[in-house]
Design a protein around this motif. Structure first.
Motif, PDB file in Angstrom:
ATOM      1  N   LYS A  22       0.845  -1.197   0.000  1.00  0.00           N
ATOM      2  CA  LYS A  22       0.000   0.000   0.000  1.00  0.00           C
ATOM      3  C   LYS A  22       0.879   1.246   0.000  1.00  0.00           C
ATOM      4  O   LYS A  22       1.834   1.340   0.778  1.00  0.00           O
ATOM      5  N   GLY A 166      -8.007   8.262   5.947  1.00  0.00           N
ATOM      6  CA  GLY A 166      -6.927   7.307   6.220  1.00  0.00           C
ATOM      7  C   GLY A 166      -7.309   5.870   5.881  1.00  0.00           C
ATOM      8  O   GLY A 166      -6.565   4.930   6.155  1.00  0.00           O
ATOM      9  N   ASP A 169      -5.449   2.293   4.325  1.00  0.00           N
ATOM     10  CA  ASP A 169      -4.773   1.251   5.114  1.00  0.00           C
ATOM     11  C   ASP A 169      -5.739   0.084   5.319  1.00  0.00           C
ATOM     12  O   ASP A 169      -5.352  -1.086   5.262  1.00  0.00           O
ATOM     13  N   GLY A 224      -1.821   8.726  13.784  1.00  0.00           N
ATOM     14  CA  GLY A 224      -2.368   8.720  12.428  1.00  0.00           C
ATOM     15  C   GLY A 224      -1.616   7.859  11.435  1.00  0.00           C
ATOM     16  O   GLY A 224      -2.015   7.747  10.283  1.00  0.00           O
ATOM     17  N   VAL A 225      -0.554   7.220  11.857  1.00  0.00           N
ATOM     18  CA  VAL A 225       0.239   6.431  10.910  1.00  0.00           C
ATOM     19  C   VAL A 225      -0.558   5.262  10.345  1.00  0.00           C
ATOM     20  O   VAL A 225      -0.350   4.868   9.196  1.00  0.00           O
TER      21      VAL A 225
HETATM   22 MG    MG Z   1      -2.586   7.328   6.175  1.00  0.00          MG
END
Ligand code: MG
Ligand code: ADP
Ligand code: ASP
Length: 613
Positions: A22, A166, A169, A224-225
């Motif tokens: 990804k 986000g 992911d 936030g990773v």
């Molecule tokens: Mg992200």
């Protein structure tokens, strides 16, 4: 060079390994970066793997699209926003396929709908129900690199949906799960998961391996990773996740079942900058009040955190909780609706707050962790507006303008910038492989993101102590828990709220601090609390000699906004009143009056029967 073609009927070849790679927005931000990602995927294919790429929108595209819509109206229809936002990923998958072709290799790009990523119909926050694999498998077997658009799916009515910010992911880990991929690599602009956001705290340290539970909690508390729901998939379907830099070949961080150092009291810290506090003051303290409020908020799919309920002497309670700042207006609408029924004395809110949390699996087995955090903040003169703890995390609410400083201080207090002394625990062999047959049957028998509950339990060994009228100034919580610890008391749950939600001094302002202790330590805890109350000028100390702590454990309990509601509803129906509440991604605890424990347990077992694993 072309990839080895596979014919599904060719039984002589060993199965080819499959990798999901990804690439986040910053890793595909311009044509050079797209080409770099393309080369990485080609290399993986040349090394003998089938490769599925999952790609995010380029750079800040999603933000730009949001801004564009905001220039037209502040209330765009959610369906049309998903139509708009999904275009970001559509651009990147096409460019990625073009890049791979230009390098002389075969690739096919697919949108969520073309793959068959089926979701529910909750626009902007859709949950994945199922993913079809036939077309992906066929394209892979024909030698293609398949490029999947992240973050998007399609509902039963062919509407395009998106999974929440986000969310690419989550697409990646979900694809890795359904394809039973051998590896799931998340390429991003950091070289792994750090002890906290390295952009806020430059001294943060990269960790080699982190457990699903810790990562789930950190992600949901602001790290936030990774999108927190991607970790739910990882945990549920046993997908090892490798977070690494798209700019180097160095290994990054593995997110797996077994953490590196399970005994560490604190392994990471996180910040949610955009939090807002709502206080509903002076509601009747009777079963069903919380339900009225939270059911309406959950119906809008808003996840609530840091719920604190304090019972005053007058038979009225104050309920405080936090919601994401951008959902404050919607949450307040819901609270006002509920207010028509519950009849509160006042509703206040503060949108200038932030949440700072520490997470660690070893915390439950050690004393003094909360106290250390409170002391560090006190020494810096940072006021704690609210506290909630669970088995593996402690969260405090502070004023937003001091939040980054608070994170840095807490990170330092737990020496997260230094390599811990304890040795790294090796991975148990085969632990990551899981029971393949069981996983496959799980994948086929349910909606992928359905709630699953592992355990419902009752602990009736504890008592509660409440100090009311606690002055609202820095250093108080630190002092209280230092004195309680000095008395040899082992504290379990802590909740503190401050009813004067900032900017509303008219509501008046002192905090109420409750904590639970073992029953046989109650009298010395009350003695200590009385001394503390006297020294600090608090209003009073009350206690409850027997309480029952009811816990529901599972995966993704906070993102499934309905979990707390089911608990409140089941307990309210049995006329059981809630005294304390805390939530985490993996567990929701409620404290009720001691003699209601067994009855409460039965109620919860019935209420969750359909989702028990
Ligand atoms: Mg992200
Ligand atoms: P992508 O576009 O690749 O999905 P994100 O911006 O979503 O990347 O996530 C990467 C960012 O997450 C990093 O640049 C970092 O600032 C931030 N971050 C927050 N918490 C952490 C953490 N604990 N470890 C690493 N990065 C973190
Ligand atoms: N493009 C989406 C976002 O910015 C999804 C993602 O990048 O993961 O939120």
């Amino acid at each position: 060079m072309q990839a080895r073609r596979r014919d599904t009927t060719d039984f002589n070849l060993p199965p080819m390994p499959l990798i999901v790679q990804k690439f986040g927005g910053s890793s595909v931000a311009n044509p050079e970066k797209i080409l770099r990602a393309a080369r990485r995927a080609i290399r993986a294919q040349q090394e003998g793997n089938q490769v599925v790429m999952v790609v995010s929108a380029m750079g800040d595209t999603t933000d730009d699209l949001l801004d564009l819509a905001a220039k037209i109206t502040d209330k765009p229809p959610a369906r049309e926003m998903d139509m708009l936002l999904s275009t970001g990923e559509q651009v990147s998958v096409a460019l990625m396929a073009i890049a791979i072709h230009s390098l002389g290799h075969q690739a096919v790009s697919l949108t969520g709908a073309q793959i068959g990523v089926k979701t529910d119909g909750t626009f902007r926050k859709a949950r994945i129900r199922s993913i079809e694999t036939a077309r992906l498998r066929k394209l892979l077997d024909e030698g293609n690199i398949v490029i999947a658009a992240g973050f998007q799916g399609i509902d039963d009515h062919f509407n395009i949906t998106t999974l929440g910010r986000g969310g690419s992911d989550t697409t990646a880990v979900a694809l890795a799960a359904v394809l039973r991929a051998d590896a799931c690599e998340i390429y991003t602009d950091v070289d792994g998961v750090y002890t906290t956001d390295p952009r806020v705290v430059p001294e943060a340290r990269r960790v080699g391996r982190i457990g699903y539970d810790e990562m789930l909690e950190l992600a949901s508390l602001g790290a936030g990773v990774m999108h927190s729901r991607s970790i739910e998939f990882g945990k549920k379907f046993d997908v090892p996740i490798h977070v690494r830099s798209s700019f180097t070949d160095q290994p990054g961080t593995m997110i797996v079942a077994e953490p590196e150092r399970p005994d560490l009291p604190v392994s990471g810290a996180a910040i949610t900058k955009d939090e807002a506090l709502i206080t509903v003051q002076g509601v009747p303290d009777k079963p069903g009040t919380s339900l009225e409020i939270f059911a309406r908020i959950a119906a809008k799919n808003i996840s609530v955190d840091m719920i604190v309920q304090n019972v005053g002497e007058s038979g009225k309670a104050d309920i405080s909780f936090t919601v994401p700042q951008n959902e404050l207006a919607a949450a307040l609408d819901a609270v006002r609706d509920a207010d028509l029924i519950v009849g509160a004395e006042a509703i206040a809110s503060d949108d200038q707050v932030a949440k700072v949390s520490v997470v660690g699996l070893g915390m439950a087995r050690q004393t003094g962790v909360a106290q250390k955090m409170f002391r560090a903040l006190a020494d810096a003169g940072i006021n704690i507006q609210m506290i909630t703890t669970s088995e593996i995390k402690i969260s405090v609410l502070v004023s937003r303008d001091r939040a980054a400083e608070a994170l840095r201080i807490v990170h330092h207090a737990f020496s997260l910038d230094e390599e811990p002394h304890s040795p790294i625990r090796p991975l148990t062999p085969h632990a990551a492989a899981g029971d393949a047959a069981e996983i496959v049957s799980r994948l086929q028998s349910m909606n992928m993101e359905d709630l699953t509950i592992d355990e419902i339990s009752l602990d009736n060994t504890q008592a509660r102590v409440t100090i009311s009228g606690v002055p609202d100034k820095p250093g108080i919580a630190a002092k209280v828990f230092e004195d309680v610890a000095a008395a040899g008391v082992f504290v379990d749950m802590i909740v503190q709220s401050h009813p004067a939600a900032g900017g509303h001094p008219s509501i008046g302002g002192s905090a109420t601090l409750s904590f639970t202790v073992p029953q046989n330590q109650l009298s010395k805890s009350v003695d200590a609390a009385r001394r503390i109350a006297q020294n600090l000028g608090c209003k009073g100390v009350s206690s409850s000699p027997i309480i029952a702590k009811l816990s529901v454990s599972g995966v993704g309990l906070r993102t499934h906004t309905g979990v707390a509601i089911r608990m409140f509803k089941a307990l309210a129906e049995a006329g059981i009143n809630l005294e304390m509440i805390n939530t985490s991604e993996v567990r929701v605890n409620v404290v009720v009056e001691g003699l209601s424990g067994e009855k409460g347990l039965k109620q919860l077992q019935t209420a969750f029967a359909d989702v028990m694993r």
